[in-house]
Design a protein around this motif. Structure first.
Motif, short mmCIF file in Angstrom:
data_model
loop_
_atom_site.label_atom_id
_atom_site.label_comp_id
_atom_site.label_asym_id
_atom_site.label_seq_id
_atom_site.Cartn_x
_atom_site.Cartn_y
_atom_site.Cartn_z
N TYR A 122 -17.39 123.62 69.95
CA TYR A 122 -16.41 124.60 70.44
C TYR A 122 -17.04 125.57 71.44
O TYR A 122 -18.18 125.99 71.30
CB TYR A 122 -15.82 125.40 69.28
N GLU A 161 -15.26 128.72 74.37
CA GLU A 161 -14.05 129.26 74.97
C GLU A 161 -13.87 128.75 76.40
O GLU A 161 -14.82 128.28 77.02
CB GLU A 161 -14.09 130.80 74.98
N ASP A 220 -8.43 130.29 74.42
CA ASP A 220 -8.82 129.41 73.32
C ASP A 220 -8.40 127.97 73.67
O ASP A 220 -7.21 127.65 73.68
CB ASP A 220 -8.13 129.86 72.04
N ASP A 234 -8.50 125.46 71.93
CA ASP A 234 -7.90 124.79 70.78
C ASP A 234 -6.43 125.13 70.66
O ASP A 234 -5.75 124.64 69.76
CB ASP A 234 -8.65 125.15 69.51
N ASN A 264 -18.56 126.39 66.02
CA ASN A 264 -17.12 126.44 65.84
C ASN A 264 -16.53 127.76 66.32
O ASN A 264 -17.24 128.59 66.91
CB ASN A 264 -16.78 126.20 64.36
N GLN A 265 -15.26 127.97 66.06
CA GLN A 265 -14.57 129.17 66.55
C GLN A 265 -15.11 130.46 65.95
O GLN A 265 -14.93 131.53 66.53
CB GLN A 265 -13.08 129.05 66.26
N TYR A 317 -19.37 130.55 67.68
CA TYR A 317 -19.79 130.05 68.99
C TYR A 317 -20.44 131.09 69.87
O TYR A 317 -21.27 130.77 70.73
CB TYR A 317 -18.60 129.40 69.71
#
Length: 328
Positions: free
Chosen positions: A236, A238, A248, A250, A286-287, A290
């Motif tokens: 992940y 941004e 984001d 995602d 990950n979110q 990161y």
């Protein structure tokens, strides 16, 4: 003498019961409306709420390496892009860290800017010659031993490109008859560059990530069935819009899906192919973390990792390499 006896009146009992029930309900409603004060403790251990890591580390079929003579050295070929390439000669580069943590010899043949999928369905040199460094073309060269097209494109378009020329040199130096593991790791560039995810009518289409994995892994397995393949997933980070504002990936569909669509299609493809898949999207970078692992303020035109990010990825890849040591 007449005695007066106390008699219970059923109507009184019912009324009393109704009053009690209404009182309890009223109190519960009052408490619910007011809620309760929750205090946030930054030191609290919340590991029990962590997301599930979607690793699929599978052993090889013994039939695939039956009759193959392994030597005492475990050699790993690292294919990918971005930070993996630009830190090739650094002590804290991903290749060096994997070698140290796994106790193996790593050949880092990652290229600076290619994606897992190609930009074009077929090679269009005038449009984008760097497609030749994408995974399917590398697989063709590795399996046939013919690196002439890669050599020609490099000498024509990257005569001064040290990172590209070094990757080609390493790719040609590997002894594939004695290679043990290939690690494929591309970052989120396929999402940011708008590469397609799949073509339902052609599961080996080069310009899709599903097709690229299918085509490359099938070819490598056919040529070198004794080589263990590990796909180390994207991680992940941004996104940045043209206005410089972070978003984001995602949530934002860049044209072919969100970042997790790319991740899950990588995962499903590897499961279908029965090759090992390492989940970096949830399990490594990950979110939630990161910003510690990706240099979000970097001015570079690739996804730049921090030293901590490379160490985290190296540890996970080393774990996958050594999970089934008898597979080499």
């Amino acid at each position: 003498m007449n005695e007066r006896r106390f008699r219970l009146n059923i109507h009184v009992i019912l009324i009393a019961a109704i009053v009690i029930i209404l009182g309890i309900a009223g109190y519960e409603l009052y408490s619910w409306n007011h809620g309760e004060t929750l205090e946030y403790d930054p030191e609290e251990d919340t590991s029990e709420f962590d997301v599930e890591v979607l690793d699929e580390i599978v052993p090889m079929n013994p039939a695939d390496y039956e009759g193959h003579a392994f030597d005492d050295e475990t050699t790993v070929l690292l294919l990918g892009n971005g930070d993996v390439s630009f830190t090739r000669d650094d002590e804290d580069g991903l290749g060096a860290l994997i070698a140290g943590q796994a106790g193996v010899t790593v050949y880092n043949a990652a290229f600076p800017y290619p994606t897992l999928a190609t930009r074009n369905l077929a090679m269009i040199e005038q449009n984008y010659p760097d497609d030749v460094y994408s995974m399917t073309y590398l697989a063709d060269a590795i399996c046939t031993g013919d690196f002439s097209e890669i050599d020609r494109v490099t000498s024509t378009y990257h005569p001064d490109g040290n990172f590209t020329r070094d990757a080609v040199k390493i790719l040609k130096q590997v002894d594939y008859d004695n290679l043990d593991v290939i690690v494929i790791m591309y970052d989120a560039s396929d999402y940011f560059e708008g590469r397609a995810i799949e073509n339902p009518k052609d599961d080996e289409e080069r310009c899709t990530i599903v097709g690229s994995l299918n085509y490359s892994i099938r070819r490598i397995r056919e040529a070198y069935p004794y080589v263990r393949i590990i796909v180390s997933s994207l991680y992940y980070t941004e996104g940045r819009g043209a206005d410089g504002v972070a978003y984001d990936p995602d949530i934002v569909d860049a044209g072919n899906g969100t970042l997790s669509n790319y991740f899950y299609n990588e995962l499903n493809t590897c499961v279908d192919l029965s090759v090992s898949f390492l989940d970096n999207f949830y399990g490594t970078i990950n979110q939630m973390n990161y910003k510690d692992y990706v240099n979000t303020g970097s001015e570079e035109d690739y996804i730049q990792l921090t030293e901590a990010g490379r160490k985290a990825l190296a540890g996970r890849i080393a774990y996958a390499i050594n999970k089934y040591q008898h597979d080499k």
